[in-house]
Design a protein around this motif. Structure first.
Motif, PDB file in Angstrom:
ATOM      1  N   LYS A 182    -104.871  39.589 -42.425  1.00  0.00           N
ATOM      2  CA  LYS A 182    -104.965  39.799 -40.555  1.00  0.00           C
ATOM      3  C   LYS A 182    -106.151  38.971 -39.846  1.00  0.00           C
ATOM      4  O   LYS A 182    -105.283  37.953 -38.390  1.00  0.00           O
ATOM      5  CB  LYS A 182    -104.948  41.364 -40.681  1.00  0.00           C
ATOM      6  N   PRO A 183    -107.080  39.582 -40.086  1.00  0.00           N
ATOM      7  CA  PRO A 183    -108.491  38.515 -39.230  1.00  0.00           C
ATOM      8  C   PRO A 183    -108.107  36.708 -39.587  1.00  0.00           C
ATOM      9  O   PRO A 183    -108.775  36.121 -38.187  1.00  0.00           O
ATOM     10  CB  PRO A 183    -109.177  38.854 -39.441  1.00  0.00           C
ATOM     11  N   PHE A 184    -107.598  36.603 -41.008  1.00  0.00           N
ATOM     12  CA  PHE A 184    -107.720  34.708 -40.927  1.00  0.00           C
ATOM     13  C   PHE A 184    -106.636  34.350 -40.008  1.00  0.00           C
ATOM     14  O   PHE A 184    -107.042  33.507 -39.644  1.00  0.00           O
ATOM     15  CB  PHE A 184    -107.849  35.113 -42.654  1.00  0.00           C
ATOM     16  N   PHE A 185    -105.424  34.918 -40.388  1.00  0.00           N
ATOM     17  CA  PHE A 185    -104.866  34.180 -39.257  1.00  0.00           C
ATOM     18  C   PHE A 185    -104.983  34.589 -37.438  1.00  0.00           C
ATOM     19  O   PHE A 185    -104.451  33.711 -37.197  1.00  0.00           O
ATOM     20  CB  PHE A 185    -103.450  34.963 -39.488  1.00  0.00           C
ATOM     21  N   ALA A 186    -105.708  35.998 -37.314  1.00  0.00           N
ATOM     22  CA  ALA A 186    -105.410  35.781 -35.998  1.00  0.00           C
ATOM     23  C   ALA A 186    -106.725  34.991 -35.488  1.00  0.00           C
ATOM     24  O   ALA A 186    -106.820  34.947 -34.158  1.00  0.00           O
ATOM     25  CB  ALA A 186    -106.563  37.572 -35.932  1.00  0.00           C
ATOM     26  N   SER A 187    -107.506  34.349 -36.766  1.00  0.00           N
ATOM     27  CA  SER A 187    -108.642  33.059 -35.964  1.00  0.00           C
ATOM     28  C   SER A 187    -107.490  32.144 -35.948  1.00  0.00           C
ATOM     29  O   SER A 187    -109.036  31.123 -35.749  1.00  0.00           O
ATOM     30  CB  SER A 187    -109.636  33.795 -36.631  1.00  0.00           C
ATOM     31  N   ALA A 188    -107.002  31.850 -35.868  1.00  0.00           N
ATOM     32  CA  ALA A 188    -106.481  30.608 -36.314  1.00  0.00           C
ATOM     33  C   ALA A 188    -106.554  30.154 -34.788  1.00  0.00           C
ATOM     34  O   ALA A 188    -105.952  31.143 -33.608  1.00  0.00           O
ATOM     35  CB  ALA A 188    -105.050  30.804 -36.694  1.00  0.00           C
TER      36      ALA A 188
END
Length: 287
Positions: A281-287
């Motif tokens: 979740k945080p990985f994709f949110a930082s896109a």
């Protein structure tokens, strides 16, 4: 929790592919790729836990509800890479991220390395590089593959008298899974036949590969990746105890998370799915 999932078909120039589609139409586009002999249902638990993403969970060719390759065709990894690009084209996605498990992670790595302009992010679950073979083994490996192909017409799929017998077999298969996970995969992976049920998957998927990348080839793909990568390793999975895997990862700019669970930790139970989602979740949110 009620999850909205759409069953779709994509008519590519050479084959019809099936998929599950999750999330809002304006969500970040993600193509989710399953493991060998699994299907799109492998993301049933995980996809709903990744909000804000438009996730297309694909059945690879020869798996689930996707068509089988025509006679004379094959299932080499790079054929799957092309299929994924054509799926993205059919969806109108010039740039997209990839979420891959096992074989799906390997295909994701190959595509991201070969076409870096198309792939924004890689989220990988217990998969990284294919089984490799060195040059001096190539003639013997090709001979084994050719003999297996010649023998294929006499090979018969197992037939199970009822669904639970098929579920029991899947629990003990490659990358053993929980009963709930096996039931989820079986709902999409089985078809009725005379005498009971058998798997929809193409028998050719079980044949040995006629050619393998060398380790140098595989490592070159890993080193060519330029987009952000988040890799989940399962403590009881296939990668965690792979010889030299930690040495290999030390030289790569990947975010690596080691989680409790087996090779299908994202599907085996809700706890595993939430743990994987908490990484992504945080990985994709930082896109």
């Amino acid at each position: 929790m009620t999850v909205q999932v759409e069953e779709i078909r994509l008519n590519l120039p050479h084959i019809e592919m099936a998929a599950h589609l999750y999330g809002p139409e304006d969500g970040h586009p993600v193509i989710a790729l399953h493991g060998w002999l699994d299907n799109a249902a492998t993301f049933t638990r995980l996809a709903p836990l990744l909000p804000g993403l438009r996730i297309l969970a694909l059945d690879f060719a020869g798996h689930g509800y996707s068509a089988h390759r025509p006679a004379g065709g094959n299932y080499l990894l790079w054929e799957n890479v092309l299929d994924v690009l054509l799926v993205a084209q059919a969806m109108g996605w010039e740039r997209f991220s990839l979420l891959g498990h096992s074989m799906g992670a390997i295909v994701s790595v190959m595509l991201a390395a070969a076409m870096p302009e198309r792939v924004e992010r890689l989220a990988l679950i217990d998969g990284l590089m294919p089984y490799t073979g060195e040059a001096d083994q190539a003639p013997e490996k090709l001979g084994e593959a050719l003999r297996a192909q010649l023998a294929l017409p006499n090979k018969r799929k197992p037939v199970y008298a009822d669904v639970q017998l098929a579920v029991n077999a899947r629990m003990k298969g490659v990358g053993s899974v929980s009963r709930e996970a096996a039931e989820i995969l079986a709902r999409r992976g089985l078809m009725p036949v005379a005498g009971g049920y058998t798997w929809r998957s193409d028998s050719r998927l079980t044949l040995a590969s006629p050619v393998r990348l060398t380790r140098a080839h595989a490592v070159a793909f890993l080193r060519k990746i330029s987009c952000p990568v988040s890799l989940v390793l399962a403590e009881q999975g296939m990668l965690h105890h792979e010889p030299n895997i930690q040495t290999l990862l030390q030289g790569l700019p990947f975010d690596v998370h080691t989680l409790a669970g087996g090779h299908h930790l994202h599907l085996d139970d809700d706890t595993g799915a939430r743990a994987v989602a908490d990484c992504f979740k945080p990985f994709f949110a930082s896109a």
